[in-house]
Design a protein around this motif. Structure first.
Motif, PDB file in Angstrom:
ATOM      1  N   HIS A  67     -13.000  -0.445 -31.122  1.00 56.04           N
ATOM      2  CA  HIS A  67     -13.038  -1.793 -31.671  1.00 56.04           C
ATOM      3  C   HIS A  67     -14.426  -2.410 -31.484  1.00 56.04           C
ATOM      4  N   ARG A  68     -15.035  -2.215 -30.297  1.00 51.96           N
ATOM      5  CA  ARG A  68     -16.384  -2.741 -30.058  1.00 51.96           C
ATOM      6  C   ARG A  68     -17.399  -2.095 -31.004  1.00 51.96           C
ATOM      7  N   LEU A  69     -17.263  -0.771 -31.186  1.00 52.72           N
ATOM      8  CA  LEU A  69     -18.164  -0.072 -32.107  1.00 52.72           C
ATOM      9  C   LEU A  69     -17.998  -0.585 -33.540  1.00 52.72           C
ATOM     10  N   ALA A  70     -16.741  -0.780 -33.944  1.00 54.01           N
ATOM     11  CA  ALA A  70     -16.482  -1.283 -35.296  1.00 54.01           C
ATOM     12  C   ALA A  70     -17.032  -2.690 -35.471  1.00 54.01           C
ATOM     13  N   GLU A  71     -16.896  -3.534 -34.434  1.00 50.44           N
ATOM     14  CA  GLU A  71     -17.449  -4.886 -34.503  1.00 50.44           C
ATOM     15  C   GLU A  71     -18.963  -4.838 -34.648  1.00 50.44           C
ATOM     16  N   GLY A  72     -19.594  -3.898 -33.920  1.00 47.12           N
ATOM     17  CA  GLY A  72     -21.033  -3.731 -34.062  1.00 47.12           C
ATOM     18  C   GLY A  72     -21.410  -3.311 -35.472  1.00 47.12           C
ATOM     19  N   GLY A  73     -20.604  -2.425 -36.044  1.00 47.86           N
ATOM     20  CA  GLY A  73     -20.836  -1.997 -37.421  1.00 47.86           C
ATOM     21  C   GLY A  73     -20.678  -3.140 -38.402  1.00 47.86           C
ATOM     22  N   ARG A  74     -19.648  -3.963 -38.192  1.00 46.99           N
ATOM     23  CA  ARG A  74     -19.438  -5.098 -39.089  1.00 46.99           C
ATOM     24  C   ARG A  74     -20.573  -6.115 -38.977  1.00 46.99           C
ATOM     25  N   ALA A  75     -21.075  -6.308 -37.744  1.00 46.20           N
ATOM     26  CA  ALA A  75     -22.205  -7.229 -37.557  1.00 46.20           C
ATOM     27  C   ALA A  75     -23.445  -6.692 -38.278  1.00 46.20           C
ATOM     28  N   LEU A  76     -23.670  -5.365 -38.170  1.00 44.46           N
ATOM     29  CA  LEU A  76     -24.796  -4.754 -38.880  1.00 44.46           C
ATOM     30  C   LEU A  76     -24.646  -4.942 -40.384  1.00 44.46           C
ATOM     31  N   GLU A  84     -28.279   1.274 -48.910  1.00 48.96           N
ATOM     32  CA  GLU A  84     -27.864   1.244 -47.499  1.00 48.96           C
ATOM     33  C   GLU A  84     -26.502   0.578 -47.350  1.00 48.96           C
ATOM     34  N   LEU A  85     -26.310  -0.539 -48.062  1.00 46.45           N
ATOM     35  CA  LEU A  85     -25.039  -1.268 -47.972  1.00 46.45           C
ATOM     36  C   LEU A  85     -23.876  -0.398 -48.440  1.00 46.45           C
ATOM     37  N   ALA A  86     -24.094   0.361 -49.502  1.00 46.31           N
ATOM     38  CA  ALA A  86     -23.029   1.233 -50.011  1.00 46.31           C
ATOM     39  C   ALA A  86     -22.648   2.279 -48.965  1.00 46.31           C
ATOM     40  N   ILE A  87     -23.655   2.862 -48.293  1.00 45.33           N
ATOM     41  CA  ILE A  87     -23.395   3.882 -47.264  1.00 45.33           C
ATOM     42  C   ILE A  87     -22.679   3.257 -46.074  1.00 45.33           C
ATOM     43  N   VAL A  88     -23.194   2.099 -45.614  1.00 45.23           N
ATOM     44  CA  VAL A  88     -22.589   1.430 -44.455  1.00 45.23           C
ATOM     45  C   VAL A  88     -21.150   1.035 -44.757  1.00 45.23           C
ATOM     46  N   GLN A  89     -20.916   0.533 -45.957  1.00 44.32           N
ATOM     47  CA  GLN A  89     -19.566   0.109 -46.343  1.00 44.32           C
ATOM     48  C   GLN A  89     -18.603   1.293 -46.330  1.00 44.32           C
ATOM     49  N   HIS A  90     -19.064   2.422 -46.866  1.00 51.02           N
ATOM     50  CA  HIS A  90     -18.218   3.623 -46.900  1.00 51.02           C
ATOM     51  C   HIS A  90     -17.876   4.079 -45.487  1.00 51.02           C
ATOM     52  N   ARG A  91     -18.861   4.101 -44.613  1.00 48.11           N
ATOM     53  CA  ARG A  91     -18.615   4.566 -43.241  1.00 48.11           C
ATOM     54  C   ARG A  91     -17.802   3.553 -42.444  1.00 48.11           C
ATOM     55  N   MET A  92     -17.989   2.267 -42.742  1.00 49.66           N
ATOM     56  CA  MET A  92     -17.193   1.263 -42.057  1.00 49.66           C
ATOM     57  C   MET A  92     -15.717   1.389 -42.426  1.00 49.66           C
TER      58      MET A  92
END
Length: 346
Positions: free
Chosen positions: A32-41, A81-89
């Protein structure tokens, strides 16, 4: 002796079960902490993209579309970058949801708790609660983007317009231009500014209307007619409503969801359809919202090539009330939204 051994075995199994739940709980919290960090990024990069988009929109004529423009290059890089981050998130969030469900399953006191398999996790009570939270977060994200693209953009453009008007007046004074010519140009710019601000005000009023709790206590049929009349008066698009009998058997929560989905459909018509007429009617147990607009390629939308937060919001609303939503559209032939109404509450 046998009974004591049985009890000892149960205690050991309970202990192992508790240890497994605790271990998974720690893993779930870390994930959950990792996912929150990803969402903040993702939010930070989204903010960067929005700033670049605004700068490009106000770039000098002919430069915003230049592929060699450094601002354009940076903008396209951030988009990728946003497309990649969104897919991985999305992967992280799926794993986060599944792990949380496993923790709840191991910690459940009910001996008959449903096993969370890939086929059933999305139907569990825990999954439903998580989907509600996700839907709320996505709705906030959608609203933030609409405010940025709507009222915030209007205010930004208004500031530029005021600055331009100031330069016009100052330049005319320095050049000794005639008062009549300066006054004429100033009035033209002020008229444009007034029009922009009025459009922005209408959008803000639309957001306020959307954020108000749905007024379904008067009945869904009446609420739909009121929403249609308000939409027609504000946008000049004719809306015909034929929904007699829609209230029968629907719970208050279902009525609110149907109204929200209808409001979102009307907003999509306003923004994308270029329609002159919308018809809201009942076809058996389905609510049908049809427009005579330009339509779109449904297969392209289904493939994920384009993303529409409004349609995603509508589908999630339908799923959360135990219903389903279908979209029928062809380019040049309008669009039909078919919402299957939930079974009557008993």
């Amino acid at each position: 002796m046998a009974q004591a051994a049985d009890r000892n075995g149960v205690v050991q199994i309970d202990r192992l079960n508790a240890q497994a739940a605790d271990s998974l709980g720690r893993a779930a919290r870390r994930l959950h902490r990792l996912a929150e960090g990803g969402r903040a990024l993702y939010r930070r990069r989204l903010g960067t993209w929005l700033q670049l988009k605004a700068r490009l929109e106000h770039a000098p004529n002919g430069t915003s579309g230049d592929e060699t423009n450094p601002l354009r290059v940076e903008h396209e890089t951030v988009v990728r970058e946003l497309a990649i981050v969104q897919h991985r998130m999305r992967r992280l969030e799926v794993a986060e949801r599944q792990l949380d469900l496993l923790v709840r399953y191991l910690s459940a006191s009910d001996a008959n708790a449903i096993e969370p398999t890939l086929d059933t996790t999305d139907e569990s009570a825990a999954a439903t609660a998580l989907r509600i939270i996700q839907a709320q977060e996505q709705e906030r994200q959608r609203l933030a983007e609409e405010i940025h693209d709507g009222p915030a953009q209007v205010l930004t453009n208004a500031i530029f317009q005021v600055e331009y008007l100031d330069r016009v007046v100052a330049g005319a004074s320095a050049a000794g231009a005639t008062r009549a010519a300066t006054s004429s140009q100033a009035r033209t710019e002020l008229a444009l500014l007034r029009s922009m601000l009025r459009d922005g005000l209408e959008e803000v009023r639309g957001f306020i209307a959307t954020l108000r709790p749905p007024a379904v206590e008067v009945g869904l049929s009446t609420a739909l007619r009121d929403a249609a009349a308000e939409f027609q008066a504000r946008n000049g698009i004719t809306v015909r409503v034929e929904v007699d009998g829609i209230d029968t058997g629907l719970s208050p929560a279902a009525r609110a969801s149907v109204l929200r989905i209808t409001q979102e459909t009307l907003q999509n018509v306003r923004k994308h359809a270029a329609a002159t007429e919308v018809r809201i009617s009942l076809d058996g147990n389905r609510l049908v919202i049809a427009d005579n607009g330009r339509g779109f390629d449904v297969m392209r939308l289904a493939s994920g090539a384009t993303r529409n937060f409004g349609l995603q919001f509508m589908r999630e609303r339908a799923e959360l009330m135990g219903s389903e939503l279908q979209i029928e559209s062809r380019q040049g032939e309008g669009t039909r939204i078919l919402l299957r109404l939930p079974e009557p509450s008993r």
